[in-house]
Design a protein around this motif. Structure first.
Motif, short mmCIF file in Angstrom:
data_model
loop_
_atom_site.label_atom_id
_atom_site.label_comp_id
_atom_site.label_asym_id
_atom_site.label_seq_id
_atom_site.Cartn_x
_atom_site.Cartn_y
_atom_site.Cartn_z
N ILE A 25 0.85 -1.20 0.00
CA ILE A 25 0.00 0.00 0.00
C ILE A 25 0.88 1.25 0.00
CG2 ILE A 25 -2.04 1.07 1.03
CD1 ILE A 25 -2.60 -1.46 2.57
N SER A 26 0.50 2.22 -0.81
CA SER A 26 1.27 3.46 -0.92
C SER A 26 0.33 4.66 -0.89
CB SER A 26 2.03 3.53 -2.24
OG SER A 26 2.86 2.41 -2.40
N MET A 27 0.95 5.83 -0.70
CA MET A 27 0.18 7.06 -0.82
C MET A 27 0.57 7.71 -2.14
SD MET A 27 -0.27 10.18 1.88
CE MET A 27 -0.76 9.12 3.24
N ILE A 28 -0.38 7.78 -3.05
CA ILE A 28 -0.10 8.35 -4.36
C ILE A 28 -1.01 9.55 -4.57
CG2 ILE A 28 -0.14 7.89 -6.86
CD1 ILE A 28 0.61 4.94 -6.04
N ASN A 29 -0.41 10.71 -4.77
CA ASN A 29 -1.16 11.96 -4.87
C ASN A 29 -2.16 12.13 -3.73
OD1 ASN A 29 0.19 12.82 -7.19
ND2 ASN A 29 -1.14 11.54 -8.47
N ASP A 30 -1.69 11.85 -2.54
CA ASP A 30 -2.50 11.98 -1.33
C ASP A 30 -3.74 11.09 -1.32
OD1 ASP A 30 -0.55 13.68 -0.45
OD2 ASP A 30 -1.65 15.52 -0.88
N ASN A 31 -3.69 9.99 -2.06
CA ASN A 31 -4.70 8.94 -1.94
C ASN A 31 -4.01 7.63 -1.57
OD1 ASN A 31 -7.27 10.06 -2.59
ND2 ASN A 31 -6.51 10.36 -4.69
#
Lengths: 58, 439
Positions: A25-31
């Motif tokens: 799981i990652s944070m991509i563009n604050d999602n």
């Protein structure tokens, strides 16, 4: 089956990102985004999320 | 491969921003990596509070309202804060029927005001913004939107892997928070005691604060425990509940409390819910020596629950200066950071490292009426502090003195308190199991 984050309810606290044992799981563009290639479907994210944002999809 | 840094800091919260800014100020080449794109937006539960009235982790704090700076006189640094704030005066514990235990003397607060404040609530977004501006002023290279997935040592340098990017440095400071991924990746958690995963849900409520301004409150219903906390804004407060049990529907618990609770629903009648925030805390015991493969873990990443904003700033500051010293002495190893470990041990690990907070789910053992009784027998205010270690031991001492009275007046409550104590190990085991994936 895959697990996806319901961005409508996710508050982007980031807890599942840290706890995911597969680092899927990652944070991509604050999602918050799950990489389904890395996900082992252990469902710990489903279990711990206070707002039930991660959900199983067929 | 891009340029080699002296220091890579992972995580731009209070500890990481402080470390990056201080190292930049010392002239190091610093990269700061953060997974958010807007690192000044705090999107999880945080009251932005800083304790000021007593030494905690060997530090004390003063807010200089004239120059708008927080001053940490023991460590010897200051940080700018040009934002809104409000004073915090103490804690209150409220029982299901409406009795309360005061931690802090509210009559004195009415007379003396800020003179007896024990803390400050800030806008944490603004606090982070003030620090980020200083970090940028000291030429820290900031990389927002960067998810760190792995950390590896090769030779005298450490490589920080973030997707298809790799950063190289002599030292890494991991300030990636209470659920630190770096602590897990480096294998620290194998040696730590796991206590379970704490899930918290918070409603942001707009309206007048329903009890003494500047009080942090714990509200006990006969089913659950809530916290009611003011923010820096007079018309905004936070109401939270929490559970280790994944089956607990936290939103339903809050909804029921706000709408149906016979004692407390009236407190929220004129407030409206304007947002939802939450947090998850995976609790592992603190790390005695938070260093491996030239990676130093600071702030919440090396601790148990949440350490406090103040302690995060102090660890960030000390870590940056120790790394600077190690580089000057050309000691690219653990020896180079010996000053940090000495300080960490004296201020943190030695006094507090093995303290465990027993889970006190009173409602599992006691009825609402019995909790009301226990709250009614504490007649004098307990000394206020934002140091949780002092706070819990003061409450413990107060009740230890009252045990003979409880035994005499309500022996059945005494029996239940003993039962609660003997069963706490079993509850702890259950709590731990809830924190693992389903088999």
């Amino acid at each position: 089956m895959v697990i996806k984050i319901n961005t409508e309810v996710c508050t982007v606290c980031g807890g599942c990102i840290d706890i995911c044992p597969a680092t899927a799981i990652s944070m991509i563009n604050d999602n918050v985004v799950i990489d389904n290639d890395l996900c082992t479907e252990c469902k710990i994210c489903v279990k711990i999320c206070p707002v039930n944002a991660p959900a199983e999809e067929e | 491969m891009s340029k080699k840094y002296d220091l890579v800091v992972v995580g731009a919260g209070p500890a990481g921003l402080m470390a990056a800014k201080a190292a930049g100020e010392n002239g190091l080449e610093v990269a700061l990596l953060e997974r958010k794109t807007d690192m000044t937006k705090i999107s999880r539960v945080d009251a932005g509070a800083l304790g000021i009235n007593e030494y905690h982790f060997m530090e004390i704090l003063k807010y200089n309202t004239r120059d708008k700076r927080f001053c940490f006189p023991v460590c010897g640094f200051t940080i700018p804060y040009d934002g809104p704030w409000s004073s915090v005066y103490g804690f209150q514990i409220h029982s299901p029927g409406g009795n309360r235990i005061c931690i802090g003397d509210w009559e004195e607060v009415k007379k003396k005001g800020d003179e007896v404040a024990l803390g400050i609530s800030t806008s944490k977004d603004k606090l982070m913004e003030c620090l980020l501006l200083e970090a940028e002023k000291f030429h820290v290279d900031v990389f927002p939107g960067t998810n760190v997935t792995d950390v590896k040592k090769s030779g005298d340098t450490v490589q920080v892997v973030a997707g298809d990017k790799t950063f190289e440095a002599c030292f890494v400071i991991a300030a990636d928070g209470v659920n630190s991924r770096i602590a897990r990746v480096l294998g620290f958690n194998k040696e730590r005691k796991f206590h379970g995963t704490w899930r918290s849900l918070c409603w942001e409520m707009e309206g007048e604060f329903p009890i003494d301004p500047g009080s942090f409150n714990f509200l006990l219903s006969d089913k659950a425990t809530f916290s009611l906390v003011p923010t820096y804004r007079k018309d905004l407060f936070h109401l939270s509940t929490f559970s280790y049990n994944p089956a607990t529907n936290l939103n339903a618990v809050l909804e029921n409390f706000v709408k149906e609770d016979k004692t407390y629903s009236s407190w929220f009648a004129r407030a409206s819910r304007v947002g939802t925030i939450n947090c998850i805390v995976s609790e592992h015991s603190p790390i005695k020596e938070p260093f491996k493969d030239n990676v130093l873990l600071i702030g919440d990443a090396a601790w148990f629950k949440e350490i406090s904003n103040m302690a995060s700033f102090c660890t960030g500051w000390k870590a940056a200066n120790s790394v600077t010293q190690a580089l000057l002495e050309k000691k690219y190893n653990k020896d180079g950071l010996s000053g940090y470990f000495k300080w960490w041990n004296e201020s943190f690990y030695e006094p507090h490292g093995s303290v465990e907070f027993a889970s006190a789910e009173l409602q599992k053992f006691l009825s609402g009426e019995e909790i009301d009784y226990l709250a009614s027998i504490v007649t004098k205010p307990i000394k206020a502090t934002m140091n949780f270690y002092t706070l819990f031991s003061s409450i413990g001492r107060t009740y230890a003195e009252l045990l003979p009275k409880i035994q005499e007046e309500r022996p059945e409550i005494m029996d239940k308190l003993i039962e609660m104590r003997t069963k706490s190990a079993d509850l702890g085991e259950q709590q731990k199991k809830w924190g693992f994936p389903n088999k």
